[in-house]
Every structure is written in C-alpha cells, then in structure tokens.
Design a protein around this motif. Structure first.
Motif, PDB file in Angstrom:
ATOM      1  N   LEU A   1       0.826  -1.215   0.000  1.00  0.00           N
ATOM      2  CA  LEU A   1       0.000   0.000   0.000  1.00  0.00           C
ATOM      3  C   LEU A   1       0.856   1.260   0.000  1.00  0.00           C
ATOM      4  O   LEU A   1       0.412   2.314  -0.462  1.00  0.00           O
TER       5      LEU A   1
ATOM      6  N   LYS B   1      -0.483   3.674  -3.039  1.00  0.00           N
ATOM      7  CA  LYS B   1      -1.105   4.978  -2.751  1.00  0.00           C
ATOM      8  C   LYS B   1      -0.431   6.125  -3.508  1.00  0.00           C
ATOM      9  O   LYS B   1      -0.990   7.223  -3.569  1.00  0.00           O
ATOM     10  N   LYS B   2       0.757   5.864  -4.076  1.00  0.00           N
ATOM     11  CA  LYS B   2       1.449   6.911  -4.836  1.00  0.00           C
ATOM     12  C   LYS B   2       1.026   6.945  -6.296  1.00  0.00           C
ATOM     13  O   LYS B   2       1.404   7.860  -7.033  1.00  0.00           O
TER      14      LYS B   2
ATOM     15  N   SER C   1      -4.845   5.919  -7.401  1.00  0.00           N
ATOM     16  CA  SER C   1      -4.965   5.235  -6.113  1.00  0.00           C
ATOM     17  C   SER C   1      -6.290   5.559  -5.418  1.00  0.00           C
ATOM     18  O   SER C   1      -6.871   4.728  -4.743  1.00  0.00           O
ATOM     19  N   GLU C   2      -6.788   6.811  -5.586  1.00  0.00           N
ATOM     20  CA  GLU C   2      -8.024   7.181  -4.916  1.00  0.00           C
ATOM     21  C   GLU C   2      -9.230   6.501  -5.537  1.00  0.00           C
ATOM     22  O   GLU C   2     -10.172   6.103  -4.865  1.00  0.00           O
TER      23      GLU C   2
END
Length: 395
Positions: free
Chosen positions: A384, A388-389, A393-394
């Motif tokens: 993760l 998340k980078k 990712s969102e």
C-alpha cells in the motif's frame, strides 16, 4: 547460417558397439572376470580401444573436443536458468559475450573462436546439448511507459513477498549507480531589479563521476565504489576517500560487467557473508552486468537478485526515494564551497575527499535508508505504501 555438419559413416564413426557395452567390458576386465581378448570378442570392441579405456590413457570422447568441459557447461546451464528466474533472460548474443568474458578471465585462449568470442554454431549446438533450455519470444516491456498500473505493482509485490520470506532486514541490500556532477546548480543571487539574465561567475562543467552506493534495510551503508572515466588509475585518485572505498576506471566512466563483478566480490559479497542466510540484492538493469562468477557466488551463498519493475525506481527503490536526494543536496553544498575557493573542474585527486566530506556531513544517512525501505513497502512489507502513490490510487 549455421553449418549442418554431415557425419562420415566410415572408419571410427561407424562404431559397432555402444557406450553401455564399452562400460560393461571395461568393468569386466578391471574385475578380472574377463581377459582383454575375451572381452574384446564378447562385446565386439577392438582390443586396443579396450586396453586404452582400462588403463585410462584415452578417457576423452573421440572426435573434436568441446570448448567447455561437462562441469563448466552444467554451471553455465544452471546460470542461464537462474538468470531467467531472476527476470533478465539472456539472448544468444548475451550467452556468447558471457562465455567470452569467462574465457578471458581464466586466461584461456580458444583458437576455434575469434578473439575468444563463440560463433552462432557454438550456441546452436550448446542448446541442442541441453534440452532443458529453449528459446522463446520474450514479452518486451516498454521502459518509456509513462503510467505504472496497479497490476504491475501487485505482481511485483506478490513475487517480492515470496522472495523475502524468512529474510532478515539486515540481509536485504539495495544497490544503485549514481553520478556526482561537477555542477553545483544555479544559486539565488541578489542583483539589480529587472535584470533578465543575471550571471554568477563560477566554473562548472558537465563532467561526472560514477559511484555505486548500497545499503541494507537496517541503515548500514556499504563503502562506495568509484569509477573514473579514464584509461589508467593513478594512486593520487584513491586517497582520502571514505573508509573501505574501492576505485576503478573504464573508458565510458560507467559500470560494465568487469567492474560490476569486482564490486560484487570486493564489497557486496563480503558484506552479505556476514549476514544471516538467505540474502537479497535489490536493484535495476542487471542483465548487462551479470557474469558467471557472480551467478556461481549467488548460488553458493544463497543470494537472490530482485529486479525492480521498469520505470518504478522513483517509487520502489529505497536509495532513490529517501537517500540520493539529501546526498546530492549535500554534495552540491560542498562542491559550491570548493569552487568558490578554487578554479576549474574538480580534479580526480580531490574527488574522494569531497565525497567523504559529503557522506560524513549527511548525519541522517542511516535514518534515510531505513525510511527509504519503509516508504517503498519493502521492509516492512507493505504494498500500500507504493499503491497509494499511483495517480489512480483514490479511484
């Protein structure tokens, strides 16, 4: 086109006995169950041939002899399979260059090869002798790909979790080659308002020196390995550097197979041998550096190479993520201080001292290394941190 050799089925090629019969006849004579004459008649083997085999004066196979013996070919075959497992399978050209480097290193001159470089016939016959090897069309992965998908990262971490199983953090080493340029970059200066092109007189150039940096997940930094762009290496270029630093040179100023081999055996291997097994080396673009001696050492000492996915070093390589940034900023500070007091390009005799000052001044180098491994999700293992980078990712 490779030649298709046609055997001459006359004379010694027209054998009337098998290797199995030859082995049985030799064993019978050695055990004194049969005489040479009786064994020759019973198994249909010429008595002179049988005599030589029993006495051991003619142990090689008839005809032309192979360039590499059985042990060397077996080791080479295992190395090729290991390279494919690591993710950088070799082409026919890579195999030819690998054999050339091996022959050059052991000082063997093969008259059947031009400059010790095998021809295409050799590779064709080598693959025939080892059916466990096969040529397949590899899937080319574009390194210029702009976007990195979740599938690529997840696939990498799936393999990484298996490779890092039971591996201690002190045995996980990340290595990377970086350049130290002779340019301290632009500095903000105070000048007349409205000046469009304010100038600061400061000698700078595009020259750079290549350095291999490596460290483990516990924050231990290996001694640097410096490579100069030069034909010769002078003693004054190897003085006053960081403790344990090793120096070398090449025509291009970059790492090649010979220099990477020396770095591995002189710095990486001694460091890893002190760490618990299994051991892991994480890096990028190894195919142009690997040699037979490196492969054999990895097998002997239980060392695995893990290659980062293409175009992911900025988010997956600990040195890039958290170490090189502070290191280069400190380098530019020390370089600027030197250039204010000196003129011209930094001479090679001064570089080791400046590099030592840079590394010594980087107080948080151990903390940065540990943070880099954590930010890349390698130690502790956490995909993760990388996912998340990614831009999506969102979503």
């Amino acid at each position: 086109m490779p030649r298709n050799h046609k055997k001459n089925f006359t004379g010694r090629y027209n054998l009337k006995y098998t290797n199995e019969n030859l082995s049985l006849a030799v064993n019978a004579v050695k055990r004194k169950q049969l005489t040479l004459r009786k064994a020759s008649e019973q198994y249909g083997i010429p008595r002179t041939t049988l005599k030589r085999k029993v006495s051991g004066t003619h142990t090689r196979s008839y005809g032309g002899q192979k360039v590499l013996n059985e042990l060397e070919e077996t080791n080479l075959c295992e190395g090729l399979l290991l390279c494919a497992k690591w993710g950088f399978p070799m082409t026919r050209k890579d195999l030819r260059l690998l054999i050339k480097s091996y022959l050059d290193k052991i000082g063997r001159s093969e008259k059947r090869f031009k400059n010790n470089l095998p021809g295409t016939d050799f590779v064709k016959n080598f693959l025939k002798r080892h059916p466990e090897l096969s040529e397949r069309f590899g899937e080319n992965i574009k390194r210029a790909r702009a976007n990195i998908t979740k599938e690529v990262i997840n696939s990498f971490f799936d393999n990484l979790s298996q490779s890092l199983e039971n591996v201690s953090p002190c045995s996980i080493v990340n290595y990377d080659e970086t350049n130290f340029t002779d340019d301290p970059k632009k500095q903000k200066i105070i000048t007349k308002r409205g000046s469009k092109h304010p100038e600061n007189i400061l000698d700078a150039s595009k020259t750079s020196i290549s350095v291999m940096i490596a460290g483990n997940a516990e924050g231990e930094l290996l001694p640097p390995y410096i490579v100069y762009k030069a034909e010769n290496l002078y003693p004054t270029w190897t003085e006053n550097g960081p403790q344990g630093t090793r120096y070398n040179r090449s025509k291009s100023g970059w790492f090649d197979e010979r220099i990477f081999d020396d770095w591995f055996h002189s710095l990486a291997l001694p460091f890893l041998k002190k760490k618990p097994s299994p051991r892991v080396l994480i890096g990028d673009n190894l195919s142009s550096h690997v040699s037979i001696s490196v492969i054999n050492a990895c097998i002997e000492h239980d060392i695995k190479f893990i290659l980062l996915p293409p175009n992911t070093t900025h988010i997956c390589q600990p040195l890039d993520v958290a170490f090189f940034g502070p290191l280069k900023r400190k380098w530019r500070e020390i370089l600027l201080t030197w250039k204010i007091s000196n003129r011209g390009v930094v001479p090679k005799s001064e570089f080791p001292m400046l590099l030592k000052s840079t590394i010594d001044a980087l107080q948080s180098k151990s903390t940065n290394l540990i943070a880099g491994f954590s930010a890349c999700g390698i130690c502790p293992l956490n995909r993760l941190q990388v996912l998340k980078k990614l831009p999506d990712s969102e979503s």
